[in-house]
Write a protein that holds these residues in place. Structure first.
Motif, PDB file in Angstrom:
ATOM      1  N   VAL A   1      94.300  75.027  82.014  1.00  0.00           N
ATOM      2  CA  VAL A   1      95.211  76.156  82.099  1.00  0.00           C
ATOM      3  C   VAL A   1      94.972  77.114  80.940  1.00  0.00           C
ATOM      4  N   GLN A   2      95.130  78.385  81.231  1.00  0.00           N
ATOM      5  CA  GLN A   2      95.081  79.380  80.169  1.00  0.00           C
ATOM      6  C   GLN A   2      96.504  79.630  79.719  1.00  0.00           C
ATOM      7  N   VAL A   3      96.700  79.570  78.414  1.00  0.00           N
ATOM      8  CA  VAL A   3      98.023  79.797  77.837  1.00  0.00           C
ATOM      9  C   VAL A   3      97.979  81.053  76.981  1.00  0.00           C
ATOM     10  N   ASP A   4      99.125  81.633  76.774  1.00  0.00           N
ATOM     11  CA  ASP A   4      99.213  82.851  75.988  1.00  0.00           C
ATOM     12  C   ASP A   4      98.840  82.626  74.532  1.00  0.00           C
ATOM     13  N   ASP A   5      99.248  81.473  73.987  1.00  0.00           N
ATOM     14  CA  ASP A   5      99.022  81.214  72.565  1.00  0.00           C
ATOM     15  C   ASP A   5      99.126  79.721  72.302  1.00  0.00           C
ATOM     16  N   LEU A   6      98.405  79.259  71.290  1.00  0.00           N
ATOM     17  CA  LEU A   6      98.535  77.893  70.776  1.00  0.00           C
ATOM     18  C   LEU A   6      98.801  78.000  69.281  1.00  0.00           C
ATOM     19  N   ALA A   7      99.474  77.040  68.725  1.00  0.00           N
ATOM     20  CA  ALA A   7      99.862  77.077  67.314  1.00  0.00           C
ATOM     21  C   ALA A   7      98.653  77.164  66.388  1.00  0.00           C
ATOM     22  N   GLY A   8      98.806  77.887  65.318  1.00  0.00           N
ATOM     23  CA  GLY A   8      97.824  77.898  64.246  1.00  0.00           C
ATOM     24  C   GLY A   8      96.438  78.388  64.610  1.00  0.00           C
ATOM     25  N   ASP A   9      96.324  79.402  65.435  1.00  0.00           N
ATOM     26  CA  ASP A   9      95.039  79.986  65.826  1.00  0.00           C
ATOM     27  C   ASP A   9      94.136  79.041  66.609  1.00  0.00           C
ATOM     28  N   MET A  10      94.706  78.015  67.213  1.00  0.00           N
ATOM     29  CA  MET A  10      93.905  77.136  68.047  1.00  0.00           C
ATOM     30  C   MET A  10      93.497  77.858  69.323  1.00  0.00           C
ATOM     31  N   LYS A  11      92.313  77.572  69.797  1.00  0.00           N
ATOM     32  CA  LYS A  11      91.829  78.091  71.070  1.00  0.00           C
ATOM     33  C   LYS A  11      91.824  77.003  72.149  1.00  0.00           C
ATOM     34  N   VAL A  12      91.871  75.739  71.704  1.00  0.00           N
ATOM     35  CA  VAL A  12      91.776  74.589  72.596  1.00  0.00           C
ATOM     36  C   VAL A  12      92.754  73.502  72.157  1.00  0.00           C
ATOM     37  N   GLU A  13      93.430  72.933  73.121  1.00  0.00           N
ATOM     38  CA  GLU A  13      94.230  71.731  72.889  1.00  0.00           C
ATOM     39  C   GLU A  13      94.084  70.883  74.156  1.00  0.00           C
ATOM     40  N   ILE A  14      94.033  69.574  74.009  1.00  0.00           N
ATOM     41  CA  ILE A  14      93.809  68.706  75.163  1.00  0.00           C
ATOM     42  C   ILE A  14      94.765  67.539  75.096  1.00  0.00           C
ATOM     43  N   ASP A  15      95.375  67.213  76.248  1.00  0.00           N
ATOM     44  CA  ASP A  15      96.133  65.983  76.325  1.00  0.00           C
ATOM     45  C   ASP A  15      95.507  65.095  77.395  1.00  0.00           C
ATOM     46  N   VAL A  16      95.598  63.794  77.162  1.00  0.00           N
ATOM     47  CA  VAL A  16      94.997  62.833  78.084  1.00  0.00           C
ATOM     48  C   VAL A  16      95.920  61.653  78.322  1.00  0.00           C
TER      49      VAL A  16
END
Length: 124
Positions: free
Chosen positions: A105-120
């Motif tokens: 999914v594309q999100v508007d923003d992630l914390a702390g200038d992150m471009k990628v976050e992944i959950d598994v």
């Protein structure tokens, strides 16, 4: 329920966030592209961020007695879908075939200038 914690992945000190939770035969976790020693973002490059995310995921799964081969479901969060190809190359390196179910999914923003976050979710 068992909480999984390792020094080889970011700890989220001060935040109400655990590294991972094992419940029954499943392990649930989400990770960011932060260096486990400095707690700082590793880079602004999406591929380098994805690499660190998977290094963190791998460390936590290992601490839980599992591995990236045991991932059964993943969700990839991107701030820009133009980064998807670079992130997919890293994803393939850590998560082999047959690939687990996945959502990106594309999100508007992630914390702390992150471009990628992944959950598994992984098998224990």
């Amino acid at each position: 329920m068992e909480h999984i914690q390792t020094d080889t992945a970011p700890s989220f000190d001060g935040l109400p966030i655990g590294q991972a939770t094992k419940h029954g035969d499943s392990i649930y976790l989400a990770q960011s592209p932060r260096d486990p020693e400095t707690e700082e973002l590793v880079s602004r490059d999406p591929a380098e961020q994805a690499e660190q995310v998977f290094e963190n995921i791998e460390a936590i799964l290992s601490a839980a007695g599992s591995s990236c081969e045991d991932i059964v479901k993943a969700t990839v969060y991107l701030t820009d879908f133009d980064d998807a190809d670079a992130v997919n190359q890293v994803y393939r390196k850590y998560v082999g075939e047959p690939f687990p179910a996945r959502c990106a999914v594309q999100v508007d923003d992630l914390a702390g200038d992150m471009k990628v976050e992944i959950d598994v979710v992984a098998a224990a």
